[in-house]
Design a protein around this motif. Structure first.
Motif, PDB file in Angstrom:
ATOM      1  N   ASP A  54       0.443   8.677  -5.935  1.00 22.20           N
ATOM      2  CA  ASP A  54       0.215  10.273  -5.448  1.00 22.20           C
ATOM      3  C   ASP A  54       1.466  10.980  -5.722  1.00 22.20           C
ATOM      4  O   ASP A  54       1.287  12.174  -5.840  1.00 22.20           O
ATOM      5  N   TYR A  55       2.577  10.121  -5.925  1.00 20.09           N
ATOM      6  CA  TYR A  55       3.778  11.166  -5.872  1.00 20.09           C
ATOM      7  C   TYR A  55       4.747  10.630  -7.080  1.00 20.09           C
ATOM      8  O   TYR A  55       6.079  11.480  -7.204  1.00 20.09           O
ATOM      9  N   GLN A  56       4.340   9.674  -7.908  1.00 13.78           N
ATOM     10  CA  GLN A  56       5.127   9.268  -9.072  1.00 13.78           C
ATOM     11  C   GLN A  56       6.541   8.914  -8.570  1.00 13.78           C
ATOM     12  O   GLN A  56       7.578   9.168  -9.292  1.00 13.78           O
ATOM     13  N   ILE A  57       6.672   8.302  -7.426  1.00  8.88           N
ATOM     14  CA  ILE A  57       7.891   7.906  -6.807  1.00  8.88           C
ATOM     15  C   ILE A  57       8.092   6.184  -6.937  1.00  8.88           C
ATOM     16  O   ILE A  57       7.065   5.603  -6.490  1.00  8.88           O
ATOM     17  N   ALA A  58       9.005   5.678  -7.725  1.00  8.00           N
ATOM     18  CA  ALA A  58       9.199   4.466  -8.089  1.00  8.00           C
ATOM     19  C   ALA A  58      10.000   3.752  -7.013  1.00  8.00           C
ATOM     20  O   ALA A  58      11.302   3.989  -6.787  1.00  8.00           O
ATOM     21  N   THR A  59       9.347   2.944  -6.038  1.00  8.55           N
ATOM     22  CA  THR A  59      10.154   1.989  -5.079  1.00  8.55           C
ATOM     23  C   THR A  59       9.701   0.757  -5.247  1.00  8.55           C
ATOM     24  O   THR A  59       9.064   0.408  -6.261  1.00  8.55           O
ATOM     25  N   ARG A  60      10.421  -0.095  -4.245  1.00  9.71           N
ATOM     26  CA  ARG A  60      10.111  -1.551  -4.352  1.00  9.71           C
ATOM     27  C   ARG A  60       9.602  -2.127  -3.086  1.00  9.71           C
ATOM     28  O   ARG A  60      10.170  -1.912  -1.954  1.00  9.71           O
ATOM     29  N   ASP A 105       0.882  -1.101  -0.030  1.00 13.74           N
ATOM     30  CA  ASP A 105       0.031   0.052   0.145  1.00 13.74           C
ATOM     31  C   ASP A 105       0.726   1.300  -0.172  1.00 13.74           C
ATOM     32  O   ASP A 105       0.709   2.284  -0.760  1.00 13.74           O
ATOM     33  N   LEU A 106       2.066   1.376   0.667  1.00 18.57           N
ATOM     34  CA  LEU A 106       2.965   2.380   0.880  1.00 18.57           C
ATOM     35  C   LEU A 106       3.684   2.595  -0.496  1.00 18.57           C
ATOM     36  O   LEU A 106       3.662   3.801  -1.007  1.00 18.57           O
ATOM     37  N   ALA A 107       3.812   1.543  -1.011  1.00 16.78           N
ATOM     38  CA  ALA A 107       4.762   1.826  -2.526  1.00 16.78           C
ATOM     39  C   ALA A 107       3.643   2.177  -3.476  1.00 16.78           C
ATOM     40  O   ALA A 107       3.961   2.963  -4.383  1.00 16.78           O
ATOM     41  N   LEU A 108       2.386   1.747  -3.315  1.00  8.05           N
ATOM     42  CA  LEU A 108       1.450   2.315  -4.414  1.00  8.05           C
ATOM     43  C   LEU A 108       1.158   3.560  -4.195  1.00  8.05           C
ATOM     44  O   LEU A 108       0.904   4.206  -5.211  1.00  8.05           O
ATOM     45  N   MET A 109       0.964   3.986  -2.823  1.00  5.54           N
ATOM     46  CA  MET A 109       0.493   5.305  -2.610  1.00  5.54           C
ATOM     47  C   MET A 109       1.848   6.292  -3.161  1.00  5.54           C
ATOM     48  O   MET A 109       1.305   7.401  -3.832  1.00  5.54           O
ATOM     49  N   LEU A 110       2.963   6.009  -2.795  1.00  7.45           N
ATOM     50  CA  LEU A 110       4.267   6.666  -3.363  1.00  7.45           C
ATOM     51  C   LEU A 110       4.092   6.882  -4.687  1.00  7.45           C
ATOM     52  O   LEU A 110       4.477   7.919  -5.490  1.00  7.45           O
ATOM     53  N   GLY A 152       6.355  -6.700   5.029  1.00  5.37           N
ATOM     54  CA  GLY A 152       7.244  -6.149   4.026  1.00  5.37           C
ATOM     55  C   GLY A 152       8.012  -4.951   4.169  1.00  5.37           C
ATOM     56  O   GLY A 152       7.409  -4.395   5.347  1.00  5.37           O
ATOM     57  N   MET A 153       8.755  -4.710   3.492  1.00  4.06           N
ATOM     58  CA  MET A 153       9.328  -3.302   3.630  1.00  4.06           C
ATOM     59  C   MET A 153       9.235  -2.377   2.306  1.00  4.06           C
ATOM     60  O   MET A 153       8.980  -3.236   1.320  1.00  4.06           O
ATOM     61  N   VAL A 154       9.252  -1.261   2.336  1.00  6.33           N
ATOM     62  CA  VAL A 154       9.462  -0.530   1.124  1.00  6.33           C
ATOM     63  C   VAL A 154      10.947  -0.206   0.846  1.00  6.33           C
ATOM     64  O   VAL A 154      11.323   0.448   1.992  1.00  6.33           O
ATOM     65  N   ARG A 155      11.530  -0.197  -0.228  1.00  2.62           N
ATOM     66  CA  ARG A 155      12.771  -0.064  -0.361  1.00  2.62           C
ATOM     67  C   ARG A 155      13.086   1.234  -1.188  1.00  2.62           C
ATOM     68  O   ARG A 155      12.519   1.401  -2.499  1.00  2.62           O
ATOM     69  N   PHE A 156      13.913   2.166  -0.626  1.00  4.06           N
ATOM     70  CA  PHE A 156      14.393   3.149  -1.625  1.00  4.06           C
ATOM     71  C   PHE A 156      15.480   2.975  -2.187  1.00  4.06           C
ATOM     72  O   PHE A 156      16.645   2.934  -1.076  1.00  4.06           O
ATOM     73  N   SER A 157      16.078   3.054  -3.277  1.00  5.46           N
ATOM     74  CA  SER A 157      17.391   2.769  -3.651  1.00  5.46           C
ATOM     75  C   SER A 157      18.001   3.815  -4.577  1.00  5.46           C
ATOM     76  O   SER A 157      16.967   4.016  -5.645  1.00  5.46           O
ATOM     77  N   PHE A 158      19.019   4.744  -4.623  1.00  6.26           N
ATOM     78  CA  PHE A 158      19.323   5.651  -5.250  1.00  6.26           C
ATOM     79  C   PHE A 158      20.475   5.528  -5.881  1.00  6.26           C
ATOM     80  O   PHE A 158      21.274   4.423  -5.968  1.00  6.26           O
TER      81      PHE A 158
END
Lengths: 371, 96
Positions: free
Chosen positions: A319-325, A311-316, A344-350
């Motif tokens: 609503d924000y066009q931020i691609a995470t996993r 849900d968090l990744a979907l919202m990102l 699960g976790m949401v991963r931000f990788s730069f």
């Protein structure tokens, strides 16, 4: 789109990578087969890619680099070539299924190095894991979940002291931090993450020439009437048509990294991950996983209290066009360790192509969602 | 007189081509003649005046497993005869 899924693949690449693939697909013959211009151009490009990888990892002989389709294929080939059911093998709870599943399939006896609350490996436990038949350690250089960098120097010294072969999974590290051929006996890498190459490229680096059991066989361009193929690197892993189109793209990715310098790329990525961490560390509803007190990969995994990671990744995204996993990131044991199997976790990788402005928008999105 | 150098693998052949062209040798690549080894490998053609220098480069870079064949044409028929190659030790001894 703000692309924060670089640990999955590097979507934003130097433009010359795609240009090189486009050129190759229109000009390359089958590398290592026949000897007219189009095939020699292809063969030379593959060799030049070996040279670039060798240069990156400080290897004298480029033929100690074999190419595969991915780090996963590399790990499968190496593990199937070397590890027998009667062997005991040490791996870690931070490892990816690309390591774990080939090990399970091998039938070997497995022992796991666990980790602490920050995901750091418990290196003091190493001696307790040693069995009379322990012959290998297969471990990642950096976690694709916590972003922690493992202390490979200590691991390798311990392996050498106990006559173990160390197979290092550098899928998350090569191209992001320094990886040298003498850090392990065998290094498995992918081309499409921090090395900036196309998907479908990867490889195996051997510190010293050794014999591998043939586990993948077919046309090799030589000794066609022999029933078995050469058992030495690179040939033992390279039967069938090479992905010379992809490798030509990988060449440009690696040349880009060599031009920029690993130190500069690492410094930029460290600055970005530090900015992100500083921006979200005080959010009460957010739990971060990993050690943020020492050098790390540009990977931050987190949960927001009470929220499914999907849900968090979907919202990102919506609503924000931020691609995470979201999810388990194919690393089940570290999720069991942190008790995040259900959430699960949401991963931000730069990557070094991300900007400070993008990081700030990521921070702002998390602040709003978690409030 | 023309000579043929064969290799253990195509990847080794490409590496060697790079080493020799970097040193200014004119290397011509061709499919491996069937009478040497039936397969789909490749080999190099070198002129006689380049042979000794090329072999020295290969020896310096410890390229092992090569074979050299001398090419002759008798009655329009091409023959390849295995040509003895000096080892690194013999080259060093000659230099002394």
């Amino acid at each position: 789109m703000i692309y924060f899924d670089n640990a999955a693949t590097s979507l934003i690449r130097p433009p010359e990578v795609a240009e090189a693939v486009f050129y190759a697909i229109n000009h390359f013959g089958n590398a290592g087969r026949s000897f007219y211009d189009a095939t020699m151009v292809s063969s030379r490009a593959v060799y030049k890619t070996r040279e670039a990888i060798a240069s990156l990892v400080g290897l004298d002989n480029p033929l100690q680099v074999a190419f595969t389709s991915s780090a996963t294929e590399s790990l499968n080939l190496v593990i199937r070539s070397l590890i027998k059911p009667e062997d005991a093998v040490i791996t870690t709870v931070t490892d990816h299924n690309s390591t774990l599943r080939p090990l399970y399939l091998s039938g070997c006896q497995l022992d796991f190095i666990s980790c602490d609350d920050q995901g750091n490996l418990l290196l003091d436990s190493l001696d307790q894991l040693l069995r009379p038949n322990t012959r290998f350690m297969v471990a990642n250089h950096g976690s694709n979940v916590t972003g922690n960098i493992n202390d490979v120097k200590t691991l390798y010294q311990w392996c050498q002291a106990h006559h173990l072969t160390l197979v290092l999974d550098a899928a998350q590290t090569m191209g992001s931090i320094e990886v040298k051929a003498d850090m392990a006996d065998i290094i498995c890498f992918t081309g499409h993450k921090s090395l900036m190459g196309p998907q479908g490229t990867g490889g195996i680096i051997v510190k010293e020439d050794r014999t591998f059991e043939v586990v993948k066989t077919g046309g090799a361009g030589t000794d066609s009437f022999e029933r078995f193929q050469n058992q030495h690197v690179p040939d033992v892993f390279e039967c069938g048509t090479q992905n010379s189109h992809g490798l030509h793209g990988l060449l440009k990715g690696v040349e880009y990294i060599l031009r920029q310098g690993i130190d500069q790329i690492n410094e930029r990525e460290s600055r970005l991950v530090s900015r992100f961490y500083q921006g979200i560390r005080d959010l009460d509803q957010v739990t971060l996983y990993g050690d943020f007190t020492r050098p790390r990969l540009p990977v931050v995994s987190l949960t927001v209290e009470g929220m499914d990671s999907a849900d968090l990744a979907l919202m990102l995204w919506e609503d924000y066009q931020i691609a995470t996993r979201a999810g388990a990131h194919c690393a089940p044991l570290i999720h069991q360790h942190f008790k995040t199997r259900a959430q699960g976790m949401v991963r931000f990788s730069f990557s070094s192509f991300n900007t400070e402005e993008e990081i700030d928008r990521g921070i702002e999105a998390l602040r709003r969602i978690s409030n | 007189m023309e000579y043929i150098i064969t290799f253990e693998s195509t990847s080794q052949a490409v590496q060697t081509e790079r080493l020799l062209t970097d040193k200014g040798f004119k290397v011509r690549v061709m499919p491996l003649p069937s009478q040497i080894n039936v397969g789909c490998g490749g080999c190099f053609r070198l002129e006689e005046q380049d042979l000794e220098g090329a072999l020295r480069v290969l020896s310096d870079h410890q390229i092992g497993g090569i074979q050299v064949f001398q090419k002759t044409i008798v009655n329009k028929r091409t023959n390849y005869r295995l040509y003895p190659v000096n080892t690194q030790e013999e080259i060093e001894k000659d230099e002394e």
